[in-house]
Design a protein around this motif. Structure first.
Motif, short mmCIF file in Angstrom:
data_model
loop_
_atom_site.label_atom_id
_atom_site.label_comp_id
_atom_site.label_asym_id
_atom_site.label_seq_id
_atom_site.Cartn_x
_atom_site.Cartn_y
_atom_site.Cartn_z
N TYR A 163 5.51 12.40 -3.43
CA TYR A 163 6.28 12.30 -2.18
C TYR A 163 5.48 11.47 -1.18
CZ TYR A 163 8.69 13.62 2.12
OH TYR A 163 9.37 13.59 3.32
N ALA A 164 6.13 10.48 -0.61
CA ALA A 164 5.45 9.63 0.38
C ALA A 164 6.33 9.49 1.61
CB ALA A 164 5.16 8.26 -0.21
N LYS A 165 5.74 9.60 2.77
CA LYS A 165 6.42 9.33 4.02
C LYS A 165 5.41 8.73 4.98
CE LYS A 165 5.75 13.84 6.26
NZ LYS A 165 6.42 14.95 6.96
N ALA A 166 5.85 8.37 6.15
CA ALA A 166 4.94 7.78 7.13
C ALA A 166 3.82 8.76 7.48
CB ALA A 166 5.70 7.39 8.39
N GLY A 167 2.59 8.39 7.17
CA GLY A 167 1.44 9.21 7.52
C GLY A 167 1.11 10.32 6.56
N TYR A 168 1.78 10.38 5.40
CA TYR A 168 1.56 11.49 4.47
C TYR A 168 1.89 11.06 3.05
CZ TYR A 168 2.40 16.00 2.10
OH TYR A 168 2.40 17.06 1.23
N TYR A 169 1.09 11.56 2.11
CA TYR A 169 1.35 11.31 0.68
C TYR A 169 0.96 12.55 -0.10
CZ TYR A 169 0.85 9.45 -4.06
OH TYR A 169 0.97 9.24 -5.41
N SER A 170 1.74 12.90 -1.12
CA SER A 170 1.37 14.01 -1.99
C SER A 170 1.79 13.71 -3.41
CB SER A 170 2.00 15.33 -1.52
OG SER A 170 3.39 15.35 -1.79
N VAL B 47 -10.19 8.32 10.01
CA VAL B 47 -10.52 9.47 9.16
C VAL B 47 -9.41 9.72 8.15
CG1 VAL B 47 -11.20 11.89 9.08
CG2 VAL B 47 -11.75 10.53 11.12
N GLY B 48 -9.81 9.85 6.89
CA GLY B 48 -8.88 10.28 5.85
C GLY B 48 -9.01 11.78 5.66
N PHE B 49 -7.89 12.47 5.57
CA PHE B 49 -7.87 13.93 5.46
C PHE B 49 -7.19 14.30 4.15
CE2 PHE B 49 -6.98 17.95 8.27
CZ PHE B 49 -7.79 18.71 7.43
N HIS B 50 -7.94 14.95 3.24
CA HIS B 50 -7.45 15.37 1.94
C HIS B 50 -7.21 16.88 1.94
CE1 HIS B 50 -9.53 11.75 -0.11
NE2 HIS B 50 -10.02 11.77 1.13
N GLN B 51 -6.17 17.30 1.27
CA GLN B 51 -5.95 18.72 1.02
C GLN B 51 -5.53 18.89 -0.44
OE1 GLN B 51 -4.31 21.77 3.88
NE2 GLN B 51 -2.47 21.44 2.64
N TYR B 52 -6.33 19.66 -1.19
CA TYR B 52 -6.07 19.86 -2.60
C TYR B 52 -5.82 21.34 -2.88
CZ TYR B 52 -8.04 15.16 -2.92
OH TYR B 52 -8.29 13.82 -2.76
N PHE C 236 0.84 -1.19 0.00
CA PHE C 236 0.00 0.00 0.00
C PHE C 236 0.88 1.24 0.00
CE2 PHE C 236 -1.59 3.24 3.08
CZ PHE C 236 -2.47 3.87 2.22
N VAL C 237 0.53 2.19 -0.85
CA VAL C 237 1.20 3.49 -0.88
C VAL C 237 0.15 4.56 -0.59
CG1 VAL C 237 2.40 5.19 -2.32
CG2 VAL C 237 3.00 2.77 -2.48
N GLY C 238 0.39 5.36 0.43
CA GLY C 238 -0.56 6.40 0.79
C GLY C 238 -0.34 6.84 2.22
N ALA C 239 -1.41 7.28 2.86
CA ALA C 239 -1.33 7.80 4.23
C ALA C 239 -2.15 6.94 5.17
CB ALA C 239 -1.82 9.25 4.27
N ASN C 240 -1.54 6.54 6.26
CA ASN C 240 -2.24 5.82 7.32
C ASN C 240 -1.47 5.99 8.62
OD1 ASN C 240 -0.03 4.19 6.54
ND2 ASN C 240 -1.05 2.30 7.11
N VAL C 241 -2.05 5.50 9.71
CA VAL C 241 -1.37 5.45 10.99
C VAL C 241 -1.26 3.99 11.40
CG1 VAL C 241 -2.12 7.76 11.69
CG2 VAL C 241 -3.52 5.76 12.30
N PRO C 242 -0.43 3.65 12.37
CA PRO C 242 -0.24 2.23 12.72
C PRO C 242 -1.55 1.51 13.03
CG PRO C 242 1.41 3.59 13.81
CD PRO C 242 0.44 4.53 13.17
N PHE C 243 -1.79 0.44 12.31
CA PHE C 243 -2.94 -0.44 12.50
C PHE C 243 -4.28 0.28 12.30
CE2 PHE C 243 0.55 -1.93 15.26
CZ PHE C 243 0.78 -3.16 14.68
#
Length: 752
Positions: free
Chosen positions: A132-139, A157-162, A46-53
């Motif tokens: 750009y992808a890192k732990a908890g963030y994707y852009s 909750v998924g949080f989008h910013q465009y 999986f590539v994207g934003a999440n938090v542990p579990f």
């Protein structure tokens, strides 16, 4: 002079403060996480934003181009059809992809588009240079619309910013409840606009998991100009619609300050609970703060293991550790309500409910890893499995979104539960747990009825008979150990006999595990190298790979071969004989060294078997080769499916220098550490510190070990030694030791 001194002191203090912040940021372990690793070829991460579990895995979806898009994303793609809120990581089957959101401008089109016809749909191309992808963030920058997409998440909750271009023409957002990944398709869905900024609804679907139910609330940071719902691409008059194939278009007069934010909360129970999840977890609109909190959650979990190693090894290690925490994923709400397998809602449960159990994979190393690093979650995992047992009448096999998929072979909730109990976990009903594991072994399907009579499974009666039988024997060993711990002597004796049935499949003449027919004859013709995907006597493998699947009794397997020397000779051959799998073999059989397949889980313990025959240096050589050849910091840095954390758990253990060959006997077999030092943070303010002296490319062999300052000659370490805290010093050398781990008394003991 006093004024000058004060200014100087203030200036110096400012420098120290700034340097302190910089040092703190530079020391963060999340900097070593690269979610792109494993996203190419067969990794399926999986590539994207999440938090542990977390319940939410918010990330981009490409146009589906085949098996290697099971997670919705593959690094070779340059298309994005939308950003959806649920994903699998590393599986061999595609599902989920719920609630796809795509920001667009210009004319409205309801079709996502096709490969090669990107301009005809609302999808966009993108460049990895602008990703750009890192732990908890994707852009990523969406080329077609020049919109910068940014994603982060809380647990539910998924949080989008465009960020739209200035004066963007006709800005709108596509919300797609039809779009899914792989097998996933909607069965029922709904949209309802409840105020100028808020949409609620549900998406029920059928895919790998047969009956998935998900509720949501979508809240926009500014009022909608209009909200149009379409079914089968036909505009509906109402703003409250049920249907099967629903899409919606949320339009805006303009985008305030060029920035649109969207919050999407999920619930497996109800719209009301989705709204509660949103108001509890993410009441505000501070995207940067939410990203920082997500990073902090990852940092807290990653900090449970602090290693000193090369920058490359750190990147591979912490990305692997990160990947072990995508699942199991939360499957409840903030009030602890959850949806059971029986489709009943269970209110305010007294445990945290999880889903996404890839047990054929994860019982081998991922769950044992949790017993060290996530001690606070182990009992909840077991309680989830026991709840599933009560709801569906058996323990989970491969559980997903409140559904039993019955994927893969074995009843591998058993070793997870038994391992937890034998390691001292008591946060669950032990009697119910024993009842559940025993019931797993007394089913009447998949050849288990033959096993109950202490017979072999006939290859002409049951497909994949050898693989099933060997996996059952591992599980039955675990039940025997559980029975012994509970003083159930009769059951202990019975299941101990069942654990030995692996011997029935060993052909002394050819020295392979192979299929035996109902008349007692071996299946003919026989080729130890050929593999026919899910249509022969093995499961995603061949005879070379499955012959070693006896982690519960390696000593017994050695005896079948006639002793240490012939055992080692055969094991050596595994890594030398060229693979010739045939045209119909499984793509899962990857990462090959001879016929050894690092890319598939049934073989993960095999390199460590040399220790049982008194030749641990051969394990060291193999681990270094596997590390060098098959684990890299590149997009194709995994040689096989991630399989929901198991592939990465293998690396985490192996990098620390040991591995749980037997997944439920509380011991870990030494290999060769890939790190220079490590500190494992444990419950009760304890640490287990590992210091590796003289480690290098040449110095790959363990020469001697000190534990808590005392010489330690055994080629394995017990779980209790680690979790009690303490220190271990490992001295490395360029030649195999003639003393350490060689004597029979110093070798691992399978049945312990």
């Amino acid at each position: 002079m006093k004024i000058f001194s004060a200014k100087l002191i203030f200036f110096a203090a400012s420098i120290l403060f700034t340097n302190g912040i910089s040092a703190q940021q530079n020391s963060k372990l999340t900097q070593f996480v690269d979610p792109i690793i494993g996203s190419a070829k067969h990794g399926h991460v999986f590539v994207g934003a999440n938090v542990p579990f977390g319940a939410v895995q918010l990330g981009p979806n490409n146009i589906m181009e085949g098996w290697d898009w099971c997670s919705g994303y593959n690094y070779v793609s340059n298309t994005i059809t939308g950003f959806s809120h649920t994903h699998l990581s590393g599986t061999g089957i595609g599902d989920l992809g719920d609630i796809s959101i795509m920001p667009v401008t210009g004319a409205t089109t309801l079709e996502k588009g096709k490969k090669g016809e990107e301009d005809k749909g609302y999808l966009s191309t993108f460049s990895h240079q602008n990703e750009y992808a890192k732990a908890g963030y994707y852009s990523v920058l969406l080329d077609k619309y020049k919109i910068k997409a940014e994603l982060t998440a809380t647990e539910r909750v998924g949080f989008h910013q465009y960020t739209f271009p200035k004066n963007a023409p006709r800005p709108h957002v596509m919300i797609d409840l039809v779009e899914g990944i792989g097998w996933d398709a909607p069965t029922n869905a709904s949209f309802k606009q409840i105020d100028a900024n808020t949409i609620v609804g549900n998406r029920n679907s059928k895919g790998w998991a047969n009956d998935q139910r998900l509720y949501f609330v979508i809240k926009f940071s500014q009022p909608l100009k209009s909200f149009d719902i379409y079914e089968d691409n036909q505009l509906k008059e109402s703003k409250d619609n049920d249907g099967k194939k629903l899409k919606a278009v949320a339009r805006f007069a303009s985008i305030n300050n060029n920035k649109l934010q969207i919050k999407v909360a999920l619930s497996p129970v109800s719209i009301e609970n989705a709204i509660l999840n949103l108001s509890t977890e993410l009441p505000g609109w501070d995207f940067a703060s939410t990203t920082k909190k997500a990073d902090g959650k990852w940092e807290k979990e990653l900090s449970k293991v602090k290693i000193n190693a090369s920058a490359n090894t750190k990147k591979i290690f912490y990305t692997a550790l990160f990947h072990t925490m995508t699942a199991p994923s939360l499957f409840n709400d903030v009030n602890n309500d959850y949806l059971g397998t029986d489709k009943k809602v269970y209110k305010q449960a007294n445990f945290t409910n999880y889903t996404t159990f890839s047990l054929w994979d994860t019982y081998r190393a991922a769950h044992p890893l949790y017993t060290i690093l996530h001690q606070d979650r182990v009992s909840d995992v077991v309680n989830t499995m026991l709840a599933i047992y009560k709801e569906q009448g058996k323990l989970p096999v491969w559980h997903l979104m409140g559904n039993e998929t019955n994927t893969m072979v074995g009843y591998h909730a058993v070793p997870v539960i038994v391992d937890a109990y034998l390691k001292g976990y008591r946060g669950f009903d032990a009697n119910l747990a024993y009842q559940a594991v025993k019931q797993s072994a007394m089913q009447k399907t998949e050849g288990i009825d033959y096993i109950q009579q202490l017979k072999y499974i006939p290859a002409d009666k049951v497909n994949e008979s050898v693989a099933k039988a060997l996996e059952y024997a591992i599980d039955d060993y675990c039940i025997a150990m559980f029975a012994k711990a509970l003083n159930k002597t009769e059951d202990y004796q019975y299941f101990s006999k069942r654990a030995q049935l692996y011997r029935q499949y060993f052909d002394q003449d050819v020295q392979f595990m192979r299929g035996k027919m109902a008349d007692g004859k071996w299946r003919m013709p026989f080729s130890p190298v050929k593999a026919k995907h899910r249509e022969d006597d093995y499961t995603e493998g061949n005879a070379w790979q499955y012959t070693w699947l006896v982690p519960q009794d390696v000593e017994g397997l050695i005896n079948l071969f006639g002793g240490d020397k012939p055992f080692v000779n055969k094991l050596d051959s595994l890594f030398i004989v060229p693979a010739d799998l045939g045209e119909n073999s499984s793509p899962d059989i990857s990462g090959l060294i001879g016929n050894y397949a690092q890319g598939n889980e049934p073989g993960h313990h095999i390199p460590y078997l040399y220790a049982y025959a008194g030749q641990p240096w051969k394990t060291a050589e193999l681990i270094r080769k596997i590390d060098k050849d098959f684990f890299t910091a590149k997009p194709d840095g995994l040689c096989g499916n991630e399989d929901v954390g198991q592939m990465s758990a293998w690396y985490v253990f192996s990098a620390l220098g040991f591995y749980p060959v037997n997944p439920a006997n509380g011991t870990y077999v030494f290999g060769t550490p890939l790190i220079n030092s490590a500190s494992i943070k444990l419950e009760g303010n304890k640490n287990f510190d590992i210091k590796v002296l003289g480690n290098s490319v040449a110095n790959k062999y363990i020469e001697r070990i000190l534990i808590n300052g005392k010489p330690y000659n055994k080629s394995f370490i017990e779980h209790k030694t680690i979790v009690n805290g303490g220190s271990m010093e490992i001295y490395m050398g360029s030649t195999p030791s003639k003393l350490w781990g060689i004597n029979a008394a110093d070798r691992p003991v399978s049945g312990k």
